[in-house]
Design a protein around this motif. Structure first.
Motif, PDB file in Angstrom:
ATOM      1  N   ARG A  11      55.916 -18.187  65.141  1.00 32.97           N
ATOM      2  CA  ARG A  11      56.549 -17.658  63.943  1.00 32.97           C
ATOM      3  C   ARG A  11      57.899 -17.028  64.234  1.00 32.97           C
ATOM      4  NH1 ARG A  11      51.763 -14.934  60.207  1.00 32.97           N
ATOM      5  NH2 ARG A  11      50.524 -16.844  59.970  1.00 32.97           N
ATOM      6  N   GLY A  12      58.201 -16.852  65.510  1.00 32.41           N
ATOM      7  CA  GLY A  12      59.497 -16.298  65.864  1.00 32.41           C
ATOM      8  C   GLY A  12      60.562 -17.352  66.029  1.00 32.41           C
ATOM      9  N   SER A  13      60.231 -18.618  65.725  1.00 31.15           N
ATOM     10  CA  SER A  13      61.184 -19.714  65.911  1.00 31.15           C
ATOM     11  C   SER A  13      61.486 -20.409  64.591  1.00 31.15           C
ATOM     12  CB  SER A  13      60.645 -20.741  66.907  1.00 31.15           C
ATOM     13  OG  SER A  13      60.499 -20.168  68.193  1.00 31.15           O
ATOM     14  N   MET A 179      77.425 -23.323  77.551  1.00 30.82           N
ATOM     15  CA  MET A 179      76.822 -22.706  78.730  1.00 30.82           C
ATOM     16  C   MET A 179      76.684 -21.196  78.564  1.00 30.82           C
ATOM     17  SD  MET A 179      76.038 -25.140  80.675  1.00 30.82           S
ATOM     18  CE  MET A 179      75.613 -24.207  82.143  1.00 30.82           C
ATOM     19  N   ALA A 180      77.545 -20.604  77.735  1.00 33.91           N
ATOM     20  CA  ALA A 180      77.499 -19.158  77.528  1.00 33.91           C
ATOM     21  C   ALA A 180      76.465 -18.747  76.487  1.00 33.91           C
ATOM     22  CB  ALA A 180      78.878 -18.650  77.110  1.00 33.91           C
ATOM     23  N   ASP A 181      75.829 -19.730  75.837  1.00 32.65           N
ATOM     24  CA  ASP A 181      74.856 -19.426  74.779  1.00 32.65           C
ATOM     25  C   ASP A 181      73.558 -20.191  75.039  1.00 32.65           C
ATOM     26  OD1 ASP A 181      73.444 -18.843  72.491  1.00 32.65           O
ATOM     27  OD2 ASP A 181      75.146 -19.127  71.144  1.00 32.65           O
ATOM     28  N   PRO A 182      72.652 -19.634  75.845  1.00 30.72           N
ATOM     29  CA  PRO A 182      71.401 -20.329  76.174  1.00 30.72           C
ATOM     30  C   PRO A 182      70.551 -20.676  74.955  1.00 30.72           C
ATOM     31  CG  PRO A 182      71.736 -18.432  77.601  1.00 30.72           C
ATOM     32  CD  PRO A 182      72.745 -18.331  76.516  1.00 30.72           C
ATOM     33  N   GLU A 183      70.574 -19.817  73.941  1.00 29.75           N
ATOM     34  CA  GLU A 183      69.751 -20.076  72.755  1.00 29.75           C
ATOM     35  C   GLU A 183      70.271 -21.280  71.972  1.00 29.75           C
ATOM     36  OE1 GLU A 183      66.366 -19.376  70.526  1.00 29.75           O
ATOM     37  OE2 GLU A 183      67.031 -18.495  72.410  1.00 29.75           O
ATOM     38  N   ALA A 184      71.585 -21.426  71.912  1.00 27.29           N
ATOM     39  CA  ALA A 184      72.156 -22.602  71.254  1.00 27.29           C
ATOM     40  C   ALA A 184      71.787 -23.864  72.010  1.00 27.29           C
ATOM     41  CB  ALA A 184      73.674 -22.461  71.155  1.00 27.29           C
ATOM     42  N   ARG A 185      71.796 -23.795  73.342  1.00 24.73           N
ATOM     43  CA  ARG A 185      71.390 -24.953  74.140  1.00 24.73           C
ATOM     44  C   ARG A 185      69.920 -25.280  73.915  1.00 24.73           C
ATOM     45  NH1 ARG A 185      73.664 -22.171  78.366  1.00 24.73           N
ATOM     46  NH2 ARG A 185      71.735 -22.295  79.576  1.00 24.73           N
ATOM     47  N   THR A 196      65.642 -14.236  65.707  1.00 29.38           N
ATOM     48  CA  THR A 196      66.571 -13.151  66.038  1.00 29.38           C
ATOM     49  C   THR A 196      67.973 -13.705  66.262  1.00 29.38           C
ATOM     50  OG1 THR A 196      64.782 -11.894  67.066  1.00 29.38           O
ATOM     51  CG2 THR A 196      67.033 -11.278  67.647  1.00 29.38           C
ATOM     52  N   TRP A 197      68.073 -14.780  67.028  1.00 33.27           N
ATOM     53  CA  TRP A 197      69.373 -15.404  67.283  1.00 33.27           C
ATOM     54  C   TRP A 197      69.976 -15.938  65.999  1.00 33.27           C
ATOM     55  CZ3 TRP A 197      71.122 -20.410  66.520  1.00 33.27           C
ATOM     56  CH2 TRP A 197      72.343 -20.734  67.142  1.00 33.27           C
ATOM     57  N   HIS A 202      73.939 -16.656  62.719  1.00 35.02           N
ATOM     58  CA  HIS A 202      74.068 -17.437  61.482  1.00 35.02           C
ATOM     59  C   HIS A 202      73.322 -16.728  60.347  1.00 35.02           C
ATOM     60  CE1 HIS A 202      75.718 -20.905  63.738  1.00 35.02           C
ATOM     61  NE2 HIS A 202      74.903 -20.475  64.683  1.00 35.02           N
ATOM     62  N   PRO A 203      73.782 -15.536  59.968  1.00 35.15           N
ATOM     63  CA  PRO A 203      73.036 -14.721  59.004  1.00 35.15           C
ATOM     64  C   PRO A 203      72.904 -15.342  57.625  1.00 35.15           C
ATOM     65  CG  PRO A 203      75.226 -13.813  59.397  1.00 35.15           C
ATOM     66  CD  PRO A 203      75.023 -14.880  60.414  1.00 35.15           C
ATOM     67  N   LEU A 204      73.779 -16.269  57.258  1.00 31.62           N
ATOM     68  CA  LEU A 204      73.719 -16.890  55.933  1.00 31.62           C
ATOM     69  C   LEU A 204      72.849 -18.135  55.906  1.00 31.62           C
ATOM     70  CD1 LEU A 204      77.495 -16.618  54.904  1.00 31.62           C
ATOM     71  CD2 LEU A 204      75.641 -14.985  54.534  1.00 31.62           C
TER      72      LEU A 204
END
Length: 223
Positions: A11-13, A179-185, A196-197, A202-204
């Motif tokens: 549920r956190g994804s 490479m600077a954003d592991p969650e985006a990868r 959370t990310w 991307h709050p909208l």
């Protein structure tokens, strides 16, 4: 029984990319990488001497360039891919705010509002698509020596070479930011990102299934 973690049950994804989108991105990345590496082997004397077999390198470069649009064309059969293309093609007031904050290097919370894709990603996608089409067109003009006049091929070579250099620099920046954003990868690799990310970057963005639930609740409340 498989013990592999299923992101859909977490549920956190949130689902960010479909399988078709991820494979289109991977195939495009591979073809683009081949184009860049073979171009470097053709234009840099040190690499040219190291690799050798120039005719083979030219052939691989040409056919990988011709195949470059194929993953996107195939992925157009995916509804999720078409929906994301529609989002990338929209530039709203929040995108202008994001871009202004990015130019000021303002990282304060809330200073960079973004939907599923931020303004930087939209600009990069538009630029990369246009550059790829120009590279393909000029490359074909250089290839068709029996059809295209010499003057046109000379101009096409100039545009192709300089745009290739620019494209290589922009791609290096794209890879560096990834490479600077592991969650985006992770989102591009597995299709899932953490809530959370998503809320922070991307709050909208409101994923489709949740938006349907909210709209259904609103209709129920108005009855």
């Amino acid at each position: 029984m498989s013990l592999r973690h299923d992101p859909a049950r977490d549920r956190g994804s949130l689902r960010r990319f479909s399988r078709a989108e991820r494979w289109a991105h991977r195939a495009t990345a591979v073809l683009m990488g081949v184009c860049v590496l073979t171009a470097a082997a053709l234009y840099l004397p040190v690499l040219a001497q190291l690799v050798g077999r120039r005719a083979l390198v030219v052939t691989v470069h040409e056919w990988s360039g011709i195949a470059l649009p194929v993953p996107v064309l195939v992925a157009l059969g995916s509804r999720a891919f078409r929906a994301d293309l529609s989002l990338l093609n929209r530039f709203g007031p929040h995108d202008r705010r994001w871009l202004a904050a990015a130019l000021r290097r303002d990282r304060r919370p809330g200073s960079r509002p973004a939907h599923k894709f931020n303004a930087g990603q939209k600009i990069y996608a538009a630029w990369a698509a246009g550059a790829t089409l120009i590279m393909l067109g000029t490359g074909l003009m250089m290839w068709w020596t029996q059809i295209v006049p010499l003057e046109w091929r000379t101009a096409a070579t100039f545009i192709h070479d300089w745009l290739a250099l620019t494209l290589g620099i922009v791609l290096a920046g794209h890879v560096g930011m990834a490479m600077a954003d592991p969650e985006a990868r992770r989102g591009m690799r597995t299709g899932w990102v953490s809530r959370t990310w998503a809320k922070q970057e991307h709050p909208l963005w409101e994923p489709e299934p949740e938006r349907r639930v909210h709209q259904g609740a609103e209709r129920h409340d108005t009855r």
